[in-house]
Design a protein around this motif. Structure first.
Motif, short mmCIF file in Angstrom:
data_model
loop_
_atom_site.label_atom_id
_atom_site.label_comp_id
_atom_site.label_asym_id
_atom_site.label_seq_id
_atom_site.Cartn_x
_atom_site.Cartn_y
_atom_site.Cartn_z
N PRO A 197 2.55 45.52 -2.73
CA PRO A 197 1.54 44.71 -3.53
C PRO A 197 1.22 43.37 -2.99
O PRO A 197 0.03 42.88 -3.26
N GLN A 198 2.32 42.89 -2.68
CA GLN A 198 2.19 41.39 -2.38
C GLN A 198 1.54 41.21 -0.86
O GLN A 198 1.11 40.22 -0.38
N ALA A 199 1.59 42.23 -0.10
CA ALA A 199 0.79 42.40 1.38
C ALA A 199 -0.56 41.98 1.25
O ALA A 199 -1.12 42.51 0.61
N ARG A 200 -0.96 41.12 2.26
CA ARG A 200 -2.59 40.94 2.60
C ARG A 200 -3.09 42.01 3.70
O ARG A 200 -2.12 42.17 4.48
N VAL A 201 -4.18 42.71 3.31
CA VAL A 201 -4.71 43.46 4.38
C VAL A 201 -5.90 42.61 5.21
O VAL A 201 -6.72 42.09 4.85
N LEU A 202 -5.54 42.76 6.55
CA LEU A 202 -6.38 42.18 7.60
C LEU A 202 -6.90 43.34 8.34
O LEU A 202 -6.29 44.20 8.89
N ALA A 203 -8.53 43.34 8.34
CA ALA A 203 -9.33 44.35 8.92
C ALA A 203 -10.18 43.86 10.02
O ALA A 203 -10.79 42.98 9.88
N HIS A 204 -10.20 44.56 11.05
CA HIS A 204 -11.26 44.23 11.98
C HIS A 204 -12.59 44.89 11.45
O HIS A 204 -12.64 45.94 11.14
N PRO A 205 -13.54 44.43 11.76
CA PRO A 205 -14.96 44.94 11.13
C PRO A 205 -15.67 46.32 11.96
O PRO A 205 -16.42 46.68 11.67
N GLU A 206 -14.66 46.57 13.08
CA GLU A 206 -15.14 47.89 13.63
C GLU A 206 -14.52 49.10 12.56
O GLU A 206 -14.75 50.29 13.03
N CYS A 207 -13.76 48.67 11.62
CA CYS A 207 -13.13 49.60 10.77
C CYS A 207 -14.22 50.45 9.73
O CYS A 207 -15.20 49.88 9.43
N LYS A 208 -13.83 51.40 9.20
CA LYS A 208 -14.75 52.05 8.24
C LYS A 208 -14.98 51.39 7.06
O LYS A 208 -14.02 50.58 6.93
#
Ligand code: 13P
Ligand code: SF4
Length: 315
Positions: A197-208
């Motif tokens: 739960p402490q992890a941050r989520v990094l996402a590229h905008p090409e993801c759904k």
């Protein structure tokens, strides 16, 4: 890694550096390439940074360790330079999802629209475009248009939908996507978030979109790297191609980076097979042989240059 393999890699790197000096070449590498390629490059970066760096180089030879559209962009910006690519088969599924003849029909069917194209496109698609964007500057470029401007955005439906959502626009989207980013599993992300739960989520905008909604930060490879370096969190779930983990781990050796798995995989990682075609051997060979070389039809290059220059002029 065995001693033999380590010394073979070291010898290859030395040969590459020797050839690079001999040919007065500069090696550019995208964050998604193999770690050993990034280690031997003069500059690593996201698509925007690589385009800007290419435009400012004085050396006569550029080796683009990335995919074909990145080499084309460098060639369009530096027509008098030799632009080499270690493997000419290094394409891009997103660029392939937008063939120029079909895109041209789409554009012609909407004559009162201006055309914004993601840099992940062929030179022929860029030639049909008013302004190019990368994931680093897409929002800024879209914001530079009047609110009532009618806009086409291609080819990535996910990046386009994301930019629509953050700008309140209603751009007309081309229905293309990247096979790597579309595959990330939302279900596995939910499980990972529960376990960490402490992890941050990094996402590229090409993801759904479903995945984007679960992310703490959405951005280009450079933006995700920057966030990981500057955020106080020590664990990050990374929803983009796994090559970026090399630079994240190098810059933050004390932090933990967990690659988000795709929906259907046993490998636990998500690789762009095109980016991974760049190997040290092929980099050495292309420096030595001056081949494969990127070429762009001069008429197409002239038309494609305008929207790239327009992008680069938007700070
Ligand atoms: P960046 O512009 O974030 O480097 O992304 C390039 C790319 O190909 C993403 O899949
Ligand atoms: Fe193209 Fe996707 Fe590979 Fe990026 S990760 S280069 S968009 S296929």
């Amino acid at each position: 890694m065995t001693v033999d393999k380590t010394s073979a890699i070291r010898a290859l790197k030395e040969e590459i550096l020797r050839l690079k000096a001999e040919k007065n070449a500069v090696i550019l590498a995208h964050y998604y390439t193999r770690g050993e390629i990034q280690e031997v490059a003069d500059h690593i970066g996201d698509s925007l940074a690589l385009a800007r760096i290419a435009a400012g180089l004085k050396e006569p030879v550029i080796v683009m360790c990335g995919v074909h559209f990145m080499g084309e962009t460098a060639k369009i910006l530096c027509p008098d330079k030799t632009v080499l690519i270690p493997d000419e088969k290094a394409g891009c599924s997103l660029a392939d999802s937008c063939p120029a003849p079909e895109f041209e029909k789409f554009v012609k069917a909407h004559p009162d629209y201006q055309v914004i194209s993601y840099v992940n496109t062929s030179a022929a698609v860029k030639a049909l475009t008013d302004v190019v964007v990368t994931s680093s500057n897409a929002r800024k470029v879209v914001d530079s248009f009047p609110e009532d401007a009618k806009l086409i955005f291609g080819p990535d439906r996910n990046l386009g939908a994301y930019i629509n959502s953050v700008t309140g626009r209603d751009m007309l989207l081309w229905d293309g996507a990247c096979h790597v980013h579309e595959q990330f599993s939302v279900e596995k992300l939910v499980e990972l978030k529960k376990a960490r739960p402490q992890a941050r989520v990094l996402a590229h905008p090409e993801c759904k979109r479903a995945l984007i909604l679960l992310a703490d930060v959405v951005g280009s490879t450079a933006a995700l790297l920057d966030y990981a370096v500057n955020n106080e969190a020590t664990e990050f779930i990374v929803a983009t191609e796994s090559g970026i983990l090399h630079e994240m781990q190098r810059k933050c050796p004390e932090k933990t980076f967990i690659p988000l798995p795709p929906e259907d995989s046993t490998c636990g990682c998500n690789d762009c097979s095109f980016m991974k075609l760049n190997t040290l051997e092929k980099l050495r060979d292309c420096l030595r042989d001056g081949y494969p070389e990127i070429s762009v039809d001069p008429d197409i290059a002239r038309l494609a240059r305008r929207p790239i220059d327009r992008m680069l002029s938007i700070q």
